[in-house]
Motif scaffolding. Structure first.
Motif, PDB file in Angstrom:
ATOM      1  N   GLU A   1       0.966  -0.935   0.465  1.00 46.96           N
ATOM      2  CA  GLU A   1      -0.360   0.318   0.112  1.00 46.96           C
ATOM      3  C   GLU A   1       0.922   1.509   0.314  1.00 46.96           C
ATOM      4  O   GLU A   1       0.434   2.676  -1.054  1.00 46.96           O
ATOM      5  N   MET A   2       1.601   1.326   0.655  1.00 43.13           N
ATOM      6  CA  MET A   2       2.600   2.885   1.169  1.00 43.13           C
ATOM      7  C   MET A   2       3.809   2.768  -0.295  1.00 43.13           C
ATOM      8  O   MET A   2       4.186   4.217  -0.349  1.00 43.13           O
ATOM      9  N   ARG A   3       3.744   1.705  -1.028  1.00 39.71           N
ATOM     10  CA  ARG A   3       4.771   1.566  -1.859  1.00 39.71           C
ATOM     11  C   ARG A   3       4.019   2.391  -3.342  1.00 39.71           C
ATOM     12  O   ARG A   3       4.464   3.042  -4.364  1.00 39.71           O
ATOM     13  N   GLU A   4       2.735   2.612  -3.354  1.00 42.86           N
ATOM     14  CA  GLU A   4       1.823   3.572  -3.886  1.00 42.86           C
ATOM     15  C   GLU A   4       1.295   4.339  -4.267  1.00 42.86           C
ATOM     16  O   GLU A   4       0.901   5.758  -5.434  1.00 42.86           O
ATOM     17  N   HIS A   5       2.425   5.133  -3.712  1.00 47.12           N
ATOM     18  CA  HIS A   5       1.927   6.631  -2.955  1.00 47.12           C
ATOM     19  C   HIS A   5       3.237   7.386  -2.881  1.00 47.12           C
ATOM     20  O   HIS A   5       3.755   7.520  -1.914  1.00 47.12           O
ATOM     21  N   PRO A   6       3.735   8.709  -3.482  1.00 51.73           N
ATOM     22  CA  PRO A   6       5.059   9.526  -3.142  1.00 51.73           C
ATOM     23  C   PRO A   6       5.283   9.459  -1.792  1.00 51.73           C
ATOM     24  O   PRO A   6       6.325   9.123  -1.102  1.00 51.73           O
ATOM     25  N   VAL A   7       4.847  10.228  -0.799  1.00 54.30           N
ATOM     26  CA  VAL A   7       4.410   9.914   0.365  1.00 54.30           C
ATOM     27  C   VAL A   7       4.684   8.994   0.829  1.00 54.30           C
ATOM     28  O   VAL A   7       5.188   9.208   2.268  1.00 54.30           O
ATOM     29  N   LEU A   8       3.063   8.521   1.327  1.00 55.76           N
ATOM     30  CA  LEU A   8       3.482   7.239   1.821  1.00 55.76           C
ATOM     31  C   LEU A   8       5.587   6.322   1.224  1.00 55.76           C
ATOM     32  O   LEU A   8       5.327   5.717   2.266  1.00 55.76           O
ATOM     33  N   ARG A   9       5.545   6.535   0.211  1.00 53.54           N
ATOM     34  CA  ARG A   9       7.013   5.624  -0.034  1.00 53.54           C
ATOM     35  C   ARG A   9       7.804   6.471   1.183  1.00 53.54           C
ATOM     36  O   ARG A   9       8.758   6.011   1.455  1.00 53.54           O
ATOM     37  N   ALA A  10       8.009   7.360   1.299  1.00 52.44           N
ATOM     38  CA  ALA A  10       9.010   8.058   2.117  1.00 52.44           C
ATOM     39  C   ALA A  10       8.311   8.149   3.149  1.00 52.44           C
ATOM     40  O   ALA A  10      10.112   8.006   3.900  1.00 52.44           O
ATOM     41  N   TRP A  11       7.542   7.719   3.986  1.00 55.51           N
ATOM     42  CA  TRP A  11       7.058   7.501   4.872  1.00 55.51           C
ATOM     43  C   TRP A  11       7.033   6.141   5.765  1.00 55.51           C
ATOM     44  O   TRP A  11       7.648   5.662   6.270  1.00 55.51           O
ATOM     45  N   LEU A  12       7.223   5.499   4.372  1.00 56.27           N
ATOM     46  CA  LEU A  12       7.728   3.273   4.550  1.00 56.27           C
ATOM     47  C   LEU A  12       9.368   3.625   4.409  1.00 56.27           C
ATOM     48  O   LEU A  12      10.005   2.967   5.553  1.00 56.27           O
ATOM     49  N   ALA A  13       9.774   4.870   3.842  1.00 60.57           N
ATOM     50  CA  ALA A  13      11.681   4.742   4.218  1.00 60.57           C
ATOM     51  C   ALA A  13      12.156   5.622   5.598  1.00 60.57           C
ATOM     52  O   ALA A  13      12.706   4.592   6.218  1.00 60.57           O
ATOM     53  N   VAL A  14      11.044   6.103   6.087  1.00 60.18           N
ATOM     54  CA  VAL A  14      10.789   6.689   7.717  1.00 60.18           C
ATOM     55  C   VAL A  14      11.436   4.898   8.255  1.00 60.18           C
ATOM     56  O   VAL A  14      11.443   4.721   9.433  1.00 60.18           O
ATOM     57  N   ILE A  15       9.556   4.199   8.163  1.00 58.41           N
ATOM     58  CA  ILE A  15       9.768   3.283   8.662  1.00 58.41           C
ATOM     59  C   ILE A  15      10.651   2.532   9.127  1.00 58.41           C
ATOM     60  O   ILE A  15      11.126   1.539  10.100  1.00 58.41           O
ATOM     61  N   VAL A  16      11.026   1.820   7.541  1.00 56.89           N
ATOM     62  CA  VAL A  16      12.590   1.086   7.143  1.00 56.89           C
ATOM     63  C   VAL A  16      13.602   1.344   7.725  1.00 56.89           C
ATOM     64  O   VAL A  16      14.447   0.785   8.634  1.00 56.89           O
ATOM     65  N   LEU A  17      14.199   2.793   7.588  1.00 57.50           N
ATOM     66  CA  LEU A  17      15.285   3.782   8.321  1.00 57.50           C
ATOM     67  C   LEU A  17      14.952   3.466   9.964  1.00 57.50           C
ATOM     68  O   LEU A  17      15.918   2.988  10.701  1.00 57.50           O
ATOM     69  N   GLY A  18      14.225   3.819  10.388  1.00 60.96           N
ATOM     70  CA  GLY A  18      13.392   3.975  11.544  1.00 60.96           C
ATOM     71  C   GLY A  18      14.056   2.315  12.655  1.00 60.96           C
ATOM     72  O   GLY A  18      14.510   1.994  13.461  1.00 60.96           O
ATOM     73  N   PHE A  19      13.444   1.579  11.879  1.00 59.52           N
ATOM     74  CA  PHE A  19      13.965   0.046  11.962  1.00 59.52           C
ATOM     75  C   PHE A  19      15.144  -0.340  12.461  1.00 59.52           C
ATOM     76  O   PHE A  19      15.233  -0.541  13.540  1.00 59.52           O
ATOM     77  N   VAL A  20      16.366   0.139  12.197  1.00 56.48           N
ATOM     78  CA  VAL A  20      18.112   0.070  11.758  1.00 56.48           C
ATOM     79  C   VAL A  20      17.850   0.657  12.771  1.00 56.48           C
ATOM     80  O   VAL A  20      18.868  -0.240  13.816  1.00 56.48           O
ATOM     81  N   VAL A  21      17.335   2.392  12.697  1.00 58.68           N
ATOM     82  CA  VAL A  21      17.885   2.493  14.444  1.00 58.68           C
ATOM     83  C   VAL A  21      17.178   2.656  15.173  1.00 58.68           C
ATOM     84  O   VAL A  21      17.897   2.935  15.972  1.00 58.68           O
ATOM     85  N   THR A  22      16.471   1.876  15.661  1.00 57.70           N
ATOM     86  CA  THR A  22      15.860   1.996  16.748  1.00 57.70           C
ATOM     87  C   THR A  22      16.191   0.514  17.259  1.00 57.70           C
ATOM     88  O   THR A  22      16.668   0.481  18.179  1.00 57.70           O
ATOM     89  N   LEU A  23      17.396  -0.488  16.366  1.00 56.87           N
ATOM     90  CA  LEU A  23      18.102  -1.674  16.362  1.00 56.87           C
ATOM     91  C   LEU A  23      19.428  -1.193  17.203  1.00 56.87           C
ATOM     92  O   LEU A  23      19.989  -1.265  17.990  1.00 56.87           O
ATOM     93  N   VAL A  24      20.141   0.043  16.398  1.00 58.47           N
ATOM     94  CA  VAL A  24      21.064   0.635  16.661  1.00 58.47           C
ATOM     95  C   VAL A  24      20.894   0.801  18.401  1.00 58.47           C
ATOM     96  O   VAL A  24      21.598   1.027  19.138  1.00 58.47           O
ATOM     97  N   GLY A  25      19.775   1.387  18.891  1.00 60.13           N
ATOM     98  CA  GLY A  25      19.205   1.928  20.053  1.00 60.13           C
ATOM     99  C   GLY A  25      19.199   0.916  20.975  1.00 60.13           C
ATOM    100  O   GLY A  25      20.064   0.903  22.724  1.00 60.13           O
ATOM    101  N   ALA A  26      18.738  -0.717  20.473  1.00 61.54           N
ATOM    102  CA  ALA A  26      18.764  -1.828  21.731  1.00 61.54           C
ATOM    103  C   ALA A  26      20.382  -1.934  21.727  1.00 61.54           C
ATOM    104  O   ALA A  26      20.521  -1.952  22.889  1.00 61.54           O
ATOM    105  N   TYR A  27      20.934  -1.575  20.733  1.00 61.79           N
ATOM    106  CA  TYR A  27      21.982  -2.258  20.871  1.00 61.79           C
ATOM    107  C   TYR A  27      23.021  -1.399  21.682  1.00 61.79           C
ATOM    108  O   TYR A  27      24.112  -1.722  22.870  1.00 61.79           O
ATOM    109  N   SER A  28      22.851  -0.076  21.380  1.00 62.33           N
ATOM    110  CA  SER A  28      23.652   1.153  22.439  1.00 62.33           C
ATOM    111  C   SER A  28      23.297   1.073  24.140  1.00 62.33           C
ATOM    112  O   SER A  28      24.611   0.382  24.413  1.00 62.33           O
ATOM    113  N   LEU A  29      22.198   0.250  24.404  1.00 67.94           N
ATOM    114  CA  LEU A  29      21.545   0.038  25.538  1.00 67.94           C
ATOM    115  C   LEU A  29      22.475  -1.817  26.195  1.00 67.94           C
ATOM    116  O   LEU A  29      23.117  -1.270  27.645  1.00 67.94           O
ATOM    117  N   VAL A  30      22.793  -2.361  24.892  1.00 59.86           N
ATOM    118  CA  VAL A  30      23.173  -3.710  25.405  1.00 59.86           C
ATOM    119  C   VAL A  30      24.859  -3.409  25.496  1.00 59.86           C
ATOM    120  O   VAL A  30      25.403  -3.720  26.605  1.00 59.86           O
TER     121      VAL A  30
END
Length: 164
Positions: free
Chosen positions: A55-84
């Motif tokens: 769904e999110m790949r169909e609209h340019p704005v939603l694609r931008a937010w999908l990128a935030v979600i995907v990159l945010g997933f990585v950023v959040t994993l970095v945050g978890a690692y930072s705590l460990v």
């Protein structure tokens, strides 16, 4: 029902995440609780991206937010690692990442959408979140920068949920 949850949950989860970050920063939460929070957030981001991918790949704005979600997933994993590994530097990168990524997507959203679709709210969200990111990187009060990011990003996501 799942679609409705995916469309409305971010309006509650975004301010909750920033309140959680502020509580963690003030020491109200133990490091273990913050680590668990990161794992839960990463799981939610992964699930949201997986369930919304086509769904999110169909609209340019939603694609931008999908990128935030995907990159945010990585950023959040970095945050978890930072705590460990107890790395303040990686923790700071995580906070900055969550301030900067939505700032860029809000700027893009405000630029792409016509004025009648409340583009001003996305630009305001970008402005507050961007000021927060710059302030955080410059060493300004973390609670002030967390609050600015939270208010800016909540404004943008609430407008998106109400409008769409």
């Amino acid at each position: 029902m799942l679609r409705s949850v995916r469309e409305t949950a971010p309006a509650g989860l975004v301010p909750l995440a920033w309140a959680f970050a502020a509580a963690a920063h003030t020491g109200l939460l133990a490091a273990r609780a913050v680590l668990i929070g990161h794992v839960v957030m990463a799981t939610l981001l992964f699930a949201f991206a997986a369930l919304s991918w086509s769904e999110m790949r169909e609209h340019p704005v939603l694609r931008a937010w999908l990128a935030v979600i995907v990159l945010g997933f990585v950023v959040t994993l970095v945050g978890a690692y930072s705590l460990v590994v107890e790395s303040g530097t990686l923790a700071a990168v995580t906070v900055f990442g969550w301030m900067a990524l939505p700032t860029l997507a809000f700027l893009y959203t405000g630029y792409v959408l016509p004025d009648e679709e409340r583009s001003w709210a996305y630009m305001a969200g970008a402005g507050l979140s961007g000021v927060a990111a710059i302030g955080f990187a410059a060493g300004a009060s973390p609670l002030v920068t967390l609050a600015l990011a939270g208010v800016g990003q909540t404004l943008g996501i609430v407008v998106a949920v109400v409008t769409y």
